[in-house]
Design an enzyme around this catalytic site. Structure first.
Site, PDB file in Angstrom:
ATOM      1  N   ASP A 183       0.750  -1.061   0.140  1.00 43.28           N
ATOM      2  CA  ASP A 183       0.005   0.065  -0.039  1.00 43.28           C
ATOM      3  C   ASP A 183       0.742   1.411   0.053  1.00 43.28           C
ATOM      4  O   ASP A 183       2.215   1.213   0.098  1.00 43.28           O
ATOM      5  CB  ASP A 183      -0.874   0.106   1.258  1.00 43.28           C
ATOM      6  CG  ASP A 183      -2.176   1.362   1.545  1.00 43.28           C
ATOM      7  OD1 ASP A 183      -2.382   1.692   0.510  1.00 43.28           O
ATOM      8  OD2 ASP A 183      -1.637   2.113   2.168  1.00 43.28           O
ATOM      9  N   ASP A 187      -0.158   4.779   0.805  1.00 40.69           N
ATOM     10  CA  ASP A 187      -0.279   5.710   2.054  1.00 40.69           C
ATOM     11  C   ASP A 187      -0.067   5.242   3.745  1.00 40.69           C
ATOM     12  O   ASP A 187      -1.051   4.874   4.242  1.00 40.69           O
ATOM     13  CB  ASP A 187      -1.702   6.648   1.800  1.00 40.69           C
ATOM     14  CG  ASP A 187      -1.804   7.391   0.514  1.00 40.69           C
ATOM     15  OD1 ASP A 187      -1.433   7.996   0.264  1.00 40.69           O
ATOM     16  OD2 ASP A 187      -2.654   7.112   0.286  1.00 40.69           O
ATOM     17  N   GLY A 212      -7.178   3.410   3.396  1.00 45.53           N
ATOM     18  CA  GLY A 212      -8.126   2.467   2.401  1.00 45.53           C
ATOM     19  C   GLY A 212      -9.192   2.381   1.810  1.00 45.53           C
ATOM     20  O   GLY A 212      -8.665   2.101   0.670  1.00 45.53           O
ATOM     21  N   ARG A 224     -11.778   8.056  -2.093  1.00 44.91           N
ATOM     22  CA  ARG A 224     -12.382   9.404  -1.641  1.00 44.91           C
ATOM     23  C   ARG A 224     -14.050   9.781  -1.797  1.00 44.91           C
ATOM     24  O   ARG A 224     -14.189  10.449  -0.366  1.00 44.91           O
ATOM     25  CB  ARG A 224     -11.736  10.162  -3.136  1.00 44.91           C
ATOM     26  CG  ARG A 224     -11.785  11.564  -2.332  1.00 44.91           C
ATOM     27  CD  ARG A 224     -11.809  12.382  -3.382  1.00 44.91           C
ATOM     28  NE  ARG A 224     -10.382  12.135  -4.567  1.00 44.91           N
ATOM     29  CZ  ARG A 224      -9.902  12.187  -5.438  1.00 44.91           C
ATOM     30  NH1 ARG A 224     -10.613  13.433  -6.487  1.00 44.91           N
ATOM     31  NH2 ARG A 224      -8.325  11.441  -6.211  1.00 44.91           N
ATOM     32  N   SER A 248      -5.071   5.548  -3.834  1.00 44.50           N
ATOM     33  CA  SER A 248      -5.567   6.685  -4.654  1.00 44.50           C
ATOM     34  C   SER A 248      -5.203   7.119  -5.534  1.00 44.50           C
ATOM     35  O   SER A 248      -4.609   6.881  -6.204  1.00 44.50           O
ATOM     36  CB  SER A 248      -4.319   7.355  -2.968  1.00 44.50           C
ATOM     37  OG  SER A 248      -4.156   8.553  -3.889  1.00 44.50           O
ATOM     38  N   ASN A 252      -4.245   9.612  -6.482  1.00 46.53           N
ATOM     39  CA  ASN A 252      -3.170  10.452  -6.643  1.00 46.53           C
ATOM     40  C   ASN A 252      -1.482   9.740  -5.958  1.00 46.53           C
ATOM     41  O   ASN A 252      -0.331  10.308  -6.042  1.00 46.53           O
ATOM     42  CB  ASN A 252      -3.083  11.205  -5.345  1.00 46.53           C
ATOM     43  CG  ASN A 252      -4.307  12.685  -5.631  1.00 46.53           C
ATOM     44  OD1 ASN A 252      -4.243  12.837  -6.836  1.00 46.53           O
ATOM     45  ND2 ASN A 252      -5.489  12.753  -4.878  1.00 46.53           N
ATOM     46  N   ASP A 255      -1.423  -0.445   6.694  1.00 49.40           N
ATOM     47  CA  ASP A 255      -1.833   0.455   7.331  1.00 49.40           C
ATOM     48  C   ASP A 255      -3.648   0.418   7.363  1.00 49.40           C
ATOM     49  O   ASP A 255      -3.863   0.780   8.790  1.00 49.40           O
ATOM     50  CB  ASP A 255      -0.929   1.658   7.483  1.00 49.40           C
ATOM     51  CG  ASP A 255      -2.254   2.606   6.819  1.00 49.40           C
ATOM     52  OD1 ASP A 255      -2.131   2.260   5.413  1.00 49.40           O
ATOM     53  OD2 ASP A 255      -2.058   3.574   6.742  1.00 49.40           O
TER      54      ASP A 255
END
Ligand code: BG6
Ligand code: MG
Length: 214
Positions: A8, A10, A45, A48, A115, A117, A169
């Site tokens: 992952d 972030d 996770g 958005r 994400s 991004n 996470d």
């Protein structure tokens, strides 16, 4: 035998989870909602839009789809402003070495981030060359806890899911990894990650020689 490691982004490779948090907190405050770290665990996770719906539900706020789109865009603009200052040195300690080590051990390496991004963050960190494949939020229909993202990463690597280990996470990410039939290393606090096969405080605390013991 484990053949691939899926990371992952972030909160596992870099602390951009913090930027998501402060952007959501800023948006929540406009509705008089105080977003706490405990609330934030629910946002990790997931997509958005799902994150926005969770934030709004905390204040019992119901909005139209177009109003929600506008708010999701607003949060994303703030997030993009925050991440533009991300530098290669901000990769979590030992993670770059770990990615290099995976390659040395002939393990395939993937990124699997909900994400949209993620490509920009990876570009800012300058580590794109250390991944065999990258899957992000633009390539999937269902975000974590659905296993789609991890199954797609495994498919792109050409590795069967039961030979993959995921580093996550987020509670939603741990659930997704296990639903994909993979092993999971939880990165963070046992409070959220107790379902993971093993939990470490930081990504690089996990010793790659233990992959086959999971
Ligand atoms: C995940 C984060 O990686 O990406 C979530 O853990 C975030 O908190 C999700 O909501 C979607 O990110 P983005 O950048 O597409 O809004
Ligand atoms: Mg994460």
């Amino acid at each position: 035998m484990i053949e691939a490691v899926i990371f992952d982004l972030d909160g596992v490779i870099v602390d951009t989870a913090h930027y998501h948090y402060i952007a959501w907190k800023r948006l929540a405050s406009e509705f008089g909602i105080t977003l706490t770290p405990a609330h934030n665990e629910l946002l990790k996770g997931v997509s958005r839009m799902r994150s926005l719906e969770i934030v709004l539900s905390l204040g019992n706020i119901q909005l139209s789809d177009s109003e929600k789109e506008a708010l999701a865009d607003k949060k994303n603009k703030w997030f993009i402003e925050y991440i533009e200052s991300v530098r290669p040195e901000e990769i979590f300690p030992g993670v770059k070495e770990m990615l290099v080590d995976c390659r040395k051990k002939n393990l395939k390496v993937a990124l699997a981030s909900s994400s949209k991004n993620a490509p920009r963050v990876i570009e800012l960190l300058g580590v794109a060359n250390l991944f065999d494949t990258m899957v992000d939020g633009t390539m999937i229909t269902h975000t974590k806890p659905d296993p789609e993202i991890f199954l797609l990463a495994a498919k792109r690597l050409g590795v069967s899911p039961d030979k993959c280990v995921v580093f996550e996470d987020a509670e939603a990410g741990v659930v997704a990894a296990l639903a994909a039939g993979m092993k999971c290393v939880g990165v963070g606090s046992p409070d959220q990650l107790r379902r993971a096969n093993v939990i470490v405080k930081q990504t690089s605390d996990f010793n790659l020689s233990n992959l086959d013991k999971l």
